[in-house]
Design a protein around this motif. Structure first.
Motif: not given
Length: 265
Positions: A98, A102-104, A106-107
Motif C-alpha cells: 500500500f 497509486n492512490i488515484d 485505488e480510489l
C-alpha cells in the motif's frame, strides 16, 4: 411495465467471469444487457453468444466514472428495458504494498468495486420493488472478502464491503420477493491479474490451480436461481475460507502476505 420483456443486466460482461455469466444466462433463455468499456469486446461476446437465440443489448459504459451508473440506469429506463436480474460483476484490483501503490488508481477501484455497485443495486432494486418484487441480484464478491489481503489491501477491503453489503441487503428484502446472492470465486483464469499488475505474485504462478471461469459462472447462476445467500466456488476455496474462519485475523493476514508476495521473495 409488467408486460415488457425482462432482461438480465451484467456489468463487466465482455470478458472473464462476466462473459461466462453472460453465456450461462443466455443458454438458459435470459435476454441480456451487457455493459463494458470496450465496444470491440462487447461485439466479440455478442458474436460468441449469437447461437443462443436470446436478445442481447450491448452498452458501452465506464463504471470507473461516478456518473456512469446513473447514466446506465437512465438509459435502460428511457428505452423501457426492464431489468429483473442485476449481476454486478465488474471489478478490478491493484497489486503491491500500500505504501507504494497509486492512490488515484485505488480510489478508482473503490469507485468501481463499491460505489458503482451500490448505485446500480439501489436503482434497479427500487425498480424491482416497484414491480412487486420477484427480482434477483447477484454480486461478485470473492474469497478475498473473508481475509485481510496484504499486497492487495484495497481490493480485499472492497470485497469485504461487497460481502457485508450483500448479506445485509438480502436480509432487508427477503420478505419482498427479491433474491440477493453473493458469488465468491478464488483465483480464476481471467485477465484480472494482468490488469492488477499481479502476474509476479506467488498466488498465480501455478496456472493449473486457477479456476475455470465457466465453472465459477455456473456456480453463481445456480446459486442465484436456488435462492442461496452465497456460494464459494470450488472445494479448495471452501476449505480455505473455513480455515480462515478459525484463524485470528492477524495470523490470516500474515499467511496471505506470504501467499501473495512476489515469486522469489
Amino acid at each position: 411495465m409488467n408486460t415488457l420483456k425482462k432482461y438480465t443486466l451484467i456489468t463487466g460482461g465482455s470478458l472473464g467471469i462476466g462473459r461466462e455469466l453472460a453465456r450461462v444466462f443466455a443458454e438458459n433463455g435470459h435476454h441480456l444487457i451487457l455493459v463494458a468499456r470496450s465496444q470491440q469486446e462487447l461485439e466479440e461476446t455478442l458474436t460468441a453468444l449469437s447461437h443462443t437465440g436470446v436478445e442481447i443489448i450491448t452498452i458501452v459504459k465506464d463504471l470507473f466514472n461516478p456518473s456512469a451508473p446513473f447514466e446506465l440506469h437512465r438509459q435502460t429506463t428511457e428505452q423501457n428495458l426492464y431489468v429483473d436480474i442485476l449481476v454486478n460483476n465488474a471489478g478490478q484490483g491493484l497489486y503491491g504494498l500500500f505504501e507504494n501503490t497509486n492512490i488515484d488508481r485505488e480510489l478508482a477501484i473503490i469507485q468501481l468495486n463499491i460505489a458503482s455497485l451500490v448505485v446500480l443495486t439501489k436503482l434497479y432494486l427500487q425498480d424491482m420493488l416497484a414491480q412487486g418484487g420477484d427480482g434477483k441480484i447477484l454480486n461478485l464478491s470473492s474469497i478475498a472478502s473473508k481475509s485481510p489481503g496484504p499486497w492487495q489491501s484495497v481490493y480485499h477491503g472492497t470485497k469485504a464491503f461487497v460481502q457485508s453489503f450483500t448479506e445485509a441487503l438480502r436480509s432487508e428484502v427477503k420478505d419482498e420477493g427479491i433474491v440477493v446472492t453473493a458469488l465468491l470465486p478464488g483465483t480464476t483464469d481471467t485477465d484480472f491479474f494482468n490488469k492488477a499488475g499481479m502476474t509476479d505474485s506467488k498466488a498465480v504462478q501455478d496456472k493449473s490451480q486457477l479456476a475455470d471461469p465457466a465453472i465459477v459462472a455456473r456456480d453463481g447462476y445456480h446459486a442465484l436461481m436456488n435462492n442461496a445467500d452465497m456460494v464459494i466456488s470450488g472445494f479448495k476455496n471452501k476449505l480455505n475460507v473455513a480455515m480462515n474462519n478459525l484463524t485470528p485475523d492477524d495470523l490470516a493476514a500474515d499467511k496471505m502476505k506470504k501467499n501473495q508476495e512476489p515469486a522469489g521473495s
